[in-house]
Each structure stands twice: as C-alpha cells, then as structure tokens.
Design a protein around this motif. Sequence first.
Motif, PDB file in Angstrom:
ATOM      1  N   GLU A 635     -57.113 -59.373 -76.419  1.00 54.97           N
ATOM      2  CA  GLU A 635     -56.775 -60.661 -75.819  1.00 54.97           C
ATOM      3  C   GLU A 635     -55.679 -60.902 -75.065  1.00 54.97           C
ATOM      4  OE1 GLU A 635     -59.192 -63.287 -79.080  1.00 54.97           O
ATOM      5  OE2 GLU A 635     -57.313 -62.545 -79.962  1.00 54.97           O
ATOM      6  N   ASP A 638     -56.450 -60.271 -71.584  1.00 49.98           N
ATOM      7  CA  ASP A 638     -57.676 -60.855 -71.115  1.00 49.98           C
ATOM      8  C   ASP A 638     -58.601 -59.957 -70.688  1.00 49.98           C
ATOM      9  OD1 ASP A 638     -59.005 -63.335 -70.403  1.00 49.98           O
ATOM     10  OD2 ASP A 638     -58.281 -63.597 -68.335  1.00 49.98           O
ATOM     11  N   ALA A 640     -61.910 -59.214 -70.627  1.00 52.38           N
ATOM     12  CA  ALA A 640     -63.270 -59.790 -70.937  1.00 52.38           C
ATOM     13  C   ALA A 640     -64.282 -58.608 -71.584  1.00 52.38           C
ATOM     14  CB  ALA A 640     -63.827 -60.397 -69.732  1.00 52.38           C
ATOM     15  N   GLN A 673     -67.881 -64.385 -72.622  1.00 51.14           N
ATOM     16  CA  GLN A 673     -67.346 -63.203 -72.004  1.00 51.14           C
ATOM     17  C   GLN A 673     -68.211 -62.307 -71.261  1.00 51.14           C
ATOM     18  OE1 GLN A 673     -64.106 -62.705 -71.889  1.00 51.14           O
ATOM     19  NE2 GLN A 673     -63.811 -64.849 -72.855  1.00 51.14           N
TER      20      GLN A 673
END
Length: 735
Positions: A635, A638, A640, A673
């Motif tokens: 996380e 970032d 995805a 996502q």
Amino acid sequence: MDRTFGEILRRHRVGLDLTQQALAEKAQLSEQAIGALERGDRRFPQAVTMDLLVGALGLIGSEREEFVRAGSRKGKPRHRGTTPRQLPAGIEHFTGRSDQVRLIAGLVRDRATAGLVAITGMGGVGKTSLAVHVGHLLAEDFPDGQLYVDLQGHGAREPVAPLAALGLFLRALGVAGKDVPGSVTEAAARLRTELAGRRVLLLLDNAASSEQVTPLLPGTSGAAAIITSRRALLAVRHARQVHLDVLAEPDALTLLASSAPRVILEPDAAAEVVRRCGGLPLAVRLAGARLAARPAWPVSYLAERLADAERRLDELDQDECGVRACFALSIDVLAADDAAAYPLLAWPDVPDLSVTVAARVLDCGEEETERLLERLTVACLLEASAPGRYRLHDLLRVYGAELASAPTRSAALTRLLELYGTVAWSSYATVNPGSPMHALAPDPCPAPQFADDAAFTWLDGERHHLLAAVRQAVTDPGVDSAPIALLALGLFEFYRTQGLWWDWRDICETALRKPGDDLMRACLLLDLAVAKAGLAQRGDGDFPAALHHIEDSVALFEAHGDDALTGRALNNACYVYRLSGAYDEAIAYGERALTLANRDRARGLTLVNLAEIYALAGDRATQHRYLAEALAILEPMDDAHGIAYALVVLGLAHRADGHLEEAIASLRRSAEQWRRIADTPSEANTLIDLGETLLAAGQPESAREVLTSALALIPRYGDPVREKKARALLRRVTA
C-alpha cells in the motif's frame, strides 16, 4: 398515315404517366419546349434536344428509330460519318460483379449525370473485362457507336499521347485524316462536336493519368465514357469512381470451374486454390488454365503447390501474361523512392500496416511515410483497409517480397520487432513498474508515447501482427534472436491482463525456437509455464507441461545467479503449482522465494501468493499474517496490481470467516484497482467473487449488477469456466 413527331412524343409521355413538366425536368428541357413540340409549333427538334428526349423516355430499338425518324427533316434518323463498333470481344464466361455491372450501367445510362465512370483497381482484378462486358450490354443504348482505345498506361510501351488517341477517335467517326486538328485543344473540341447529339460510348482502357484522359471525354450528355486505370483518377471531373476488389469466393470458384469443370468434384481443394490466388481473377484464370492443361492433376495437387509462397507465383506465371508480369507493370512506373520502398512494405507477413509500423519498417518519419502510402494506394498497390491502415493483396505481398534483398528485409523486420518491443515494455512498466525484468528491457526505439493503459489499446490493434512478426523472424537467418525474445517477454503484462492466454503460449513457443542465451531461454520458459497453467485452469491446457517448463526455468535462473530474477521465477512456480492443485510444492517454492526477497514489491506479491495457498491448505492463521504483511509493504508503494491481488485474497478470507461486510468492501476495492490498470480478467473474476458474496449477504440486486458487469467483460478474453459460474450465480438471483 404516319404520326407526327408531336403525336409520338405525347404518346410516349402519357405512356410513362408523365406530365409535360415532369418530362421537361427529366430531360433537362423547358416545359414550353415540350409543349411546342407536342403542338407541332416545332416539328424538328435539334439533335441535342432529340438526344435528351430519347434518354428521358428510355427509348431503344425500333421505338427509338421511329422517334428519331419522325423528328428528322429528311424523314430518316440523323447519321453522320460511320458507326464504329470497336469494343473488344466480351468474355464468354463473365463471372460475378453483378452489383458493379448494375451500378456502372445505371450511371452510364443516366442522362442526369455526366455519364463518366472510372473503374480502378490493382492489376489483374478484371477492370477491362468488366468495362467491355458493360459496354456490350449497353450496345443498344449507344446505337451511334462504341469507341475503344488502349491508352497503354501500364505496359512496356509509352502511354498513348492524348493527340494520338483523339486522332484515332476522329478518324473512326468519319473525319478525314487531313481534317484532324494538329493540337490537343483543337482536336478535343472537334471530338466534342462530332459526339454532340450522338449516343456513343467511349471505353478508355488502361489510362495512365487524369491528364491523359481529360481531352478524350465527350462534352454532351448523349455520349458517355468508361475509363479503366490502375490509378485512382481523382482529377477527372464529374467521373464516378468505382473501385474494383477481388472476387468473392463463390464467384472465384465459378470462374475456376469455367476453365476446369472438374474442380466441382474437389470443393475443398478448389476453395483452397482460389484462396491461394487471393480471389484475383487473373490468378484464378491462370490456375484454371493450368488444371485444364494437366487433366491428370488432382485439384488438391495444385492447391499443395500454391501453398508454398516461394513458388506460388511460378505456378501462376505465363510469360508476359502471368501474375509477375502483370504486377511488374505497376511497380515499373513508380517513382524511384516508391519503388524502393514497396519491397520492404511487402516483406513483413502481417495482416496490414499502420502508418507508425510502416514508418519503422522503412526507417522514415511518419509524415513522409503516410504520403508514400497514399501514393501507393492511388496506384492501387495498397488498399486503405481502415483510417491510417494499409493492406497488400496476398499475391502482391509475395511479389514485392521477392524484390527485397535479404539484408534490407531482415533489417526492416528487426526494426518492426524493436517497435513492438518498445511499446510492449512501456505497457509492462505501466502495470508492473517494480519487476526485476526491466533490467532486461531493450533500449527504446522511436515509438508512440502512451498515457495510462493506452499502450494496451495500441497493442490490441496489432495483436495478430505480433505473433505473425515473431513467426516470420524466427525463420529469417538475418534477424538476431534478441529482439524476438525481448518482444515476447515484454508482452507479459499485456497478455496476462487481457487474458490472451493462447496468444501468450504461441508467442513464447515460437520465440523458443530461436531463444538466444540461457537467460532468455529461462525467461521464455517461465512465461510459457504461466501461460499454459492459465490455459489449463480454463480447461484448455496441460498442467504437466507447465510444471516441466517451470522446473527447467527455475534451474536455469539459479544457475544464472541473479537473486531478483530467481525470486520472481520461484514465486511464479508457486503460482503454477497452486493452480495445478499441488499445494505442498507450491508452498515450498513460495517460501524459497521469500528467502531471496527483501521488504520490497517482490516480497509483497510472494506473501499474497502464499497466503492464498495457505488458506487452501487449511492454515488460515498464516494466511492472515501474510496478508497483513503484504498490504503493509504494497500500500505505501501504491502498487495497484499488488494491492488488488492482496485485497481479493483478503476479501475471500473475510467471506470464509463469515465477515461479509468486510469481504464486500475488500472485493470492491480490489475491482477498482484491477480496473485502474486495465486488468480485465482479474477485474471480471473479482466481480464474480463480489457477486457471490453479495448474494450471501442478502443483496440480490447489487449482486445482479456486478455479475452483469462481469459477464460484459468476459467476452473480451474468453473464460468459459468463469462465465459458467457467473451465469449460475445470476440464475440464483432470479430464482
């Protein structure tokens, strides 16, 4: 007692249920003129007026003769000079083209138009045959004659000069040789004068240019002209352009049977022959003649000989009348730069060429390339298959490729692979920027720049070209193995996220025929294993083969000694064994991968992979511990792809624990996502899991919405197993 002209005119008008005003509009005359002729105030109309009325009333044969005789001062039809009948003999078994015949005949007959039709198309497509066929059909519509000239626009001889063609026509119309003007302007004016008021059809065959034919055109609506050319004659004013394509297969088969009737006994082989001829009438006729001259040959034997591209044109050669000779006439008249470029454009064995692809093949700028492609299209050597895309006929590609030297064509194919490779690796970086594979990425070449997932869209437009280019490259000794392997490897995320498992398997297997060094072989085997495992999961693959490839790949990576690449291979081995149901082996490979991964993206993905397998093995505590660590790594990055993967596994874990609201929230976030990186198969799979969870939570309408969305995505890549599950869940919604 003979009827007067006015009486005959009125009889025909009333018979067609036309008012004087309606006839006047149809004949492009005034209503007053029609009235004066019917009353007898004007007994003898001018030749042009007579011609317009004949056309408007549709008079032919004896009715036309009676009408013209009644309007003639001498009681007989006007007739000046001789009546030329110059059309070549028609083809005995003219085949197909019914739509074009109706169109051209209608345009030529229509007095409201200029009566000019330009038939264009590649060499051998049957332009002259069609024009002559229509000319014979319209013989009664043009009782004052048909003129024909071969303008030699494409041939060994110089094109016929306009003044020479004008002289031929004028003498055929009865003008004495000494009276033929000596300048193009005066001779063209004299031709228009001779044609005024006469129903004459001109067939201007094999024109070189608009400039060549313009002086030869009639000036009044009574006469008409059909022009044929291998070039689009866009500058001929008022001419309707009719582009002639190859024959549809049923018509091509009929044409083949007209020369060799026995082909009906071998329908499959006959169909293969016409396909190898590309539906080109010249080639089909030559193939039929070859069969007719060899009665002992089965049709299948000729089909086999035509299947070999290197000898195909030999089978369709007949000295100056063969396919090669026909195509050579088109190439020989090109400008030097265009003639040099054409063989390179013909060499890549791909369905068509975009401007971007053609520019790399030619090693030129896109603006310059587009101008060249348009010139070749005007010359009917290319077809604009779609905006910005150009296609060669199969036989033209074979002929053009023969003209390319081995070094130049290998270099052109290498540039094409490098272009595809540059875009492929760009798409890889968009979805998976932290992969250790980027250390292998080639230096980029000039290529389009894309935002977000636009590179996937571009690659999808070239999807069938990618595999075709690799298949051709592995057989070309002048193409190095590196661009082949690197293209196949760069397509990893494109194929995975789009669910193109069959393409992925095929391109890896093809590239492995020319893999290069052990590292490239290891990478290709790894990708092939993942592709085959994905297919096996969908009921169309071979798990034992996938496991064999993955083991060979891991051994090669370990021998190479790069921990990052080896860790990736071990993680993928974990994934492949998990899909096969061998959970103990999958866990063993995954744990080995963790020993090589620091607190980075690779470790996060391996933890998610293992978490999914520990759950399947019944160890839910380890699953939750690994998922928590994975999300803590992924996380902040970032990432995805990694986040989406972790969230779908977490959502399913919550569902298994009975925590449905938490499961729904995780699965919704996961789908978002996947959508962010255009991973269609993963998004669809997650939506199906979400729909099932919503059903369990007593939310049928929400379940219907997400399951419907999943079913809309699946046809993009094909997954019958997941589609069956989604439909079964939808039936539960409506039950």
